[in-house]
Motif scaffolding. Structure first.
Motif, PDB file in Angstrom:
ATOM      1  N   THR A 280      34.322  34.966  36.355  1.00  0.00           N
ATOM      2  CA  THR A 280      34.054  33.540  36.218  1.00  0.00           C
ATOM      3  C   THR A 280      32.757  33.179  36.930  1.00  0.00           C
ATOM      4  O   THR A 280      32.438  33.742  37.981  1.00  0.00           O
ATOM      5  CB  THR A 280      35.222  32.730  36.811  1.00  0.00           C
ATOM      6  OG1 THR A 280      36.435  33.111  36.150  1.00  0.00           O
ATOM      7  CG2 THR A 280      35.013  31.227  36.646  1.00  0.00           C
ATOM      8  N   ALA A 281      31.995  32.247  36.373  1.00  0.00           N
ATOM      9  CA  ALA A 281      30.754  31.789  37.015  1.00  0.00           C
ATOM     10  C   ALA A 281      31.034  31.406  38.456  1.00  0.00           C
ATOM     11  O   ALA A 281      32.050  30.778  38.766  1.00  0.00           O
ATOM     12  CB  ALA A 281      30.178  30.605  36.243  1.00  0.00           C
ATOM     13  N   SER A 282      30.129  31.782  39.356  1.00  0.00           N
ATOM     14  CA  SER A 282      30.400  31.629  40.783  1.00  0.00           C
ATOM     15  C   SER A 282      30.642  30.184  41.187  1.00  0.00           C
ATOM     16  O   SER A 282      31.436  29.913  42.088  1.00  0.00           O
ATOM     17  CB  SER A 282      29.268  32.235  41.616  1.00  0.00           C
ATOM     18  OG  SER A 282      28.009  31.696  41.251  1.00  0.00           O
ATOM     19  N   HIS A 283      29.994  29.208  40.503  1.00  0.00           N
ATOM     20  CA  HIS A 283      30.221  27.818  40.889  1.00  0.00           C
ATOM     21  C   HIS A 283      31.588  27.308  40.446  1.00  0.00           C
ATOM     22  O   HIS A 283      32.031  26.252  40.900  1.00  0.00           O
ATOM     23  CB  HIS A 283      29.117  26.913  40.332  1.00  0.00           C
ATOM     24  CG  HIS A 283      29.129  26.751  38.846  1.00  0.00           C
ATOM     25  ND1 HIS A 283      28.632  27.698  37.992  1.00  0.00           N
ATOM     26  CD2 HIS A 283      29.583  25.742  38.052  1.00  0.00           C
ATOM     27  CE1 HIS A 283      28.762  27.298  36.736  1.00  0.00           C
ATOM     28  NE2 HIS A 283      29.342  26.114  36.755  1.00  0.00           N
ATOM     29  N   GLU A 284      32.278  28.061  39.594  1.00  0.00           N
ATOM     30  CA  GLU A 284      33.606  27.675  39.125  1.00  0.00           C
ATOM     31  C   GLU A 284      34.706  28.571  39.702  1.00  0.00           C
ATOM     32  O   GLU A 284      35.887  28.299  39.517  1.00  0.00           O
ATOM     33  CB  GLU A 284      33.671  27.764  37.594  1.00  0.00           C
ATOM     34  CG  GLU A 284      32.711  26.825  36.873  1.00  0.00           C
ATOM     35  CD  GLU A 284      32.729  27.035  35.366  1.00  0.00           C
ATOM     36  OE1 GLU A 284      33.203  28.108  34.922  1.00  0.00           O
ATOM     37  OE2 GLU A 284      32.299  26.129  34.646  1.00  0.00           O
ATOM     38  N   ARG A 285      34.320  29.627  40.419  1.00  0.00           N
ATOM     39  CA  ARG A 285      35.280  30.662  40.788  1.00  0.00           C
ATOM     40  C   ARG A 285      36.387  30.163  41.703  1.00  0.00           C
ATOM     41  O   ARG A 285      37.569  30.506  41.526  1.00  0.00           O
ATOM     42  CB  ARG A 285      34.557  31.841  41.440  1.00  0.00           C
ATOM     43  CG  ARG A 285      35.481  33.014  41.749  1.00  0.00           C
ATOM     44  CD  ARG A 285      34.695  34.232  42.207  1.00  0.00           C
ATOM     45  NE  ARG A 285      33.762  34.632  41.174  1.00  0.00           N
ATOM     46  CZ  ARG A 285      32.470  34.868  41.392  1.00  0.00           C
ATOM     47  NH1 ARG A 285      31.961  34.730  42.608  1.00  0.00           N
ATOM     48  NH2 ARG A 285      31.683  35.245  40.405  1.00  0.00           N
ATOM     49  N   GLN A 286      36.049  29.364  42.710  1.00  0.00           N
ATOM     50  CA  GLN A 286      37.082  28.932  43.665  1.00  0.00           C
ATOM     51  C   GLN A 286      38.112  28.039  42.994  1.00  0.00           C
ATOM     52  O   GLN A 286      39.307  28.117  43.297  1.00  0.00           O
ATOM     53  CB  GLN A 286      36.427  28.234  44.864  1.00  0.00           C
ATOM     54  CG  GLN A 286      35.381  29.075  45.581  1.00  0.00           C
ATOM     55  CD  GLN A 286      35.868  30.474  45.915  1.00  0.00           C
ATOM     56  OE1 GLN A 286      37.009  30.661  46.367  1.00  0.00           O
ATOM     57  NE2 GLN A 286      35.008  31.476  45.700  1.00  0.00           N
ATOM     58  N   ARG A 287      37.658  27.193  42.079  1.00  0.00           N
ATOM     59  CA  ARG A 287      38.614  26.375  41.330  1.00  0.00           C
ATOM     60  C   ARG A 287      39.495  27.256  40.447  1.00  0.00           C
ATOM     61  O   ARG A 287      40.695  26.995  40.281  1.00  0.00           O
ATOM     62  CB  ARG A 287      37.871  25.355  40.471  1.00  0.00           C
ATOM     63  CG  ARG A 287      37.331  24.162  41.256  1.00  0.00           C
ATOM     64  CD  ARG A 287      36.548  23.218  40.369  1.00  0.00           C
ATOM     65  NE  ARG A 287      35.262  23.799  39.966  1.00  0.00           N
ATOM     66  CZ  ARG A 287      34.439  23.233  39.099  1.00  0.00           C
ATOM     67  NH1 ARG A 287      34.780  22.098  38.512  1.00  0.00           N
ATOM     68  NH2 ARG A 287      33.282  23.798  38.796  1.00  0.00           N
TER      69      ARG A 287
END
Length: 446
Positions: A280-287
């Protein structure tokens, strides 16, 4: 020379600089670009490129740069790439637009990981490099910031359509980044006095009328509350029409979206979900990790109690088993290049196949007819073969493939039916994963 791969399988936040500056086309190109490369070589602290890419890769030297620019020239433009063979990785592109176009130098530099810019002195040198470039090559706007945070902020569209973005560019202060260079037009729009009085770590008027503004000493801790306060103060100062508390709340929300989340995945699905999260794209990974933490895979429905198993109804059981084996080989033929473990017909290969189909968005990117007629039978047979080989299962053949069963312990499993459910959508690849069915069957084999 083997350069470091910047775009590997796991996306990662990085520092991204974008700068578009004007240059004098009346001066010999080597002389005009000399200050650019002098500044790069002086201030690239620990991330200096060592490879120049034109039509081929060469060790970084001035001669290599001029050769690459010459061989890549195409009418009124030329470009080169700058890379590294050792950590940290960089992906840097320099474009030159030449007459009859307006002479322009465009540079994008990406350095990862962003944590490389934790040290104040390294960040100071980066700022000095940008200062030197923006002073020598006037810019309308330039910025350096976390790539993940920039994605969440909506760079470069900020909610505008492509035509509007191309026409207007950065025509007002949509966002304040860690490092900013505002060109004379933006400065005048805001007001030079207001711009120069911005509360920030560094504000400097450059000789050509641009203003350099850096919100915080270091780039890597942009998401800390102190850095966010500084960013919000600068933004609200430059845009008095904005409410400071609203700006700060938005920045804090973005920090929360990027804050690390500890994976707590369902144990059956953890190997697969970890790979999906990494992709997953890193800016979306934590979500995505938080979403997977809360998600529980459905219990498999493709089974019957062993005493309810349908009896074989085929004329030749051995021939039916050979057919299932041949169908499973079709999956091996389909996946063996991308998923080498498929040769093993192991539980791990099921997870590898799950990830491959998810990554490729297979159910939505292939013709439905081909999926139903070829992929589903191959997947179902392969799943059944793994149940037979690793759980001591036994095929109970049926003329209707979806009724074909594999007896494991006190249950019979319906691998072809599972395969049909599995290929329904991209989400179905997780809801009906091959890995999940295998793990549940494993627990019920005795």
């Amino acid at each position: 020379m083997k350069v470091l791969e910047f775009y590997d399988s796991k996306d990662e936040d990085h520092l991204r600089l974008s700068l578009e500056g004007a240059f004098d086309a009346q001066v010999a190109l080597e002389n005009e670009l000399e200050p650019f490369f002098l500044a790069l070589e002086e201030y690239a602290d620990g991330w200096m490129p060592d490879v120049v890419n034109g039509k081929r890769q060469r060790k970084y030297t001035r001669a290599a740069i001029w050769k690459a620019l010459e061989e890549r020239r195409d009418g009124d433009s030329t470009a080169i790439g700058l890379y590294r063979t050792k950590w940290p990785a960089i992906d840097s592109q320099l474009w030159l637009w030449l007459p009859p176009q307006s002479p322009e130098l465009d540079i994008i530099i990406k350095v990862k990981p962003l944590s490389f810019f934790t040290e104040a002195e390294r960040c100071r040198k980066f700022v000095e490099m940008v200062r030197a470039w923006a002073s020598r090559y006037p810019v309308p706007y330039a910025k350096a910031h976390s790539s993940d945070d920039a994605e969440l902020a909506g760079f470069p569209d900020f909610g505008r359509d492509d035509e509007t973005r191309r026409r207007d560019g950065f025509d007002k202060i949509y966002e304040v980044c860690w490092l900013n260079v505002f060109g004379p037009k933006l400065v005048e729009r805001v007001g030079r006095e207001r711009m120069l009085s911005t509360p920030a770590w560094r504000v400097e008027e450059l000789p050509n009328g641009c203003v350099l503004l850096v919100t915080w000493p270091t780039a890597a801790d942009f998401a800390s509350d102190e850095a966010r306060l500084a960013q919000a103060r600068a933004h609200a100062h430059l845009r008095p029409d904005l409410d400071f508390s609203t700006v700060l709340r938005t920045l804090r929300e973005r920090s929360a979206m990027l804050a690390p989340v500890e994976p707590r995945f369902h144990p059956d699905m953890a190997p697969l979900l970890s790979r999906v999260a990494d992709w997953t794209a890193s800016h979306e990974r934590q979500r995505k990790i938080a979403e997977f933490n809360a998600w529980q895979p459905p219990e498999p429905e493709e089974w019957r109690p062993a005493d309810s198993a349908l009896p074989p109804d085929v004329d030749d059981i051995e021939r039916a088993l050979e057919h299932y084996s041949l169908l499973a080989e079709h999956l091996v033929a389909l996946l063996h290049t991308q998923v080498p473990s498929v040769f093993d017909a192991s539980p791990e290969s099921l997870t590898d196949a799950d990830f491959y189909f998810w990554r490729e968005e297979f159910p939505t990117r292939r013709l439905r007819e081909a999926i139903d007629q070829r992929a589903v039978p191959a997947i179902g047979a392969y799943l059944g073969e793994v149940l037979v080989r690793h759980l001591g299962g036994r095929w109970i053949p049926r003329k209707n493939l979806e009724e074909a069963q594999v007896l494991v312990g006190n249950r019979v499993w319906l691998p072809f039916l599972r395969a049909r459910h599995y290929m329904g959508s991209r989400q179905s690849l997780l809801d009906y994963s091959l890995t999940r069915l295998y793990r549940v069957a494993e627990r019920h084999r005795s």
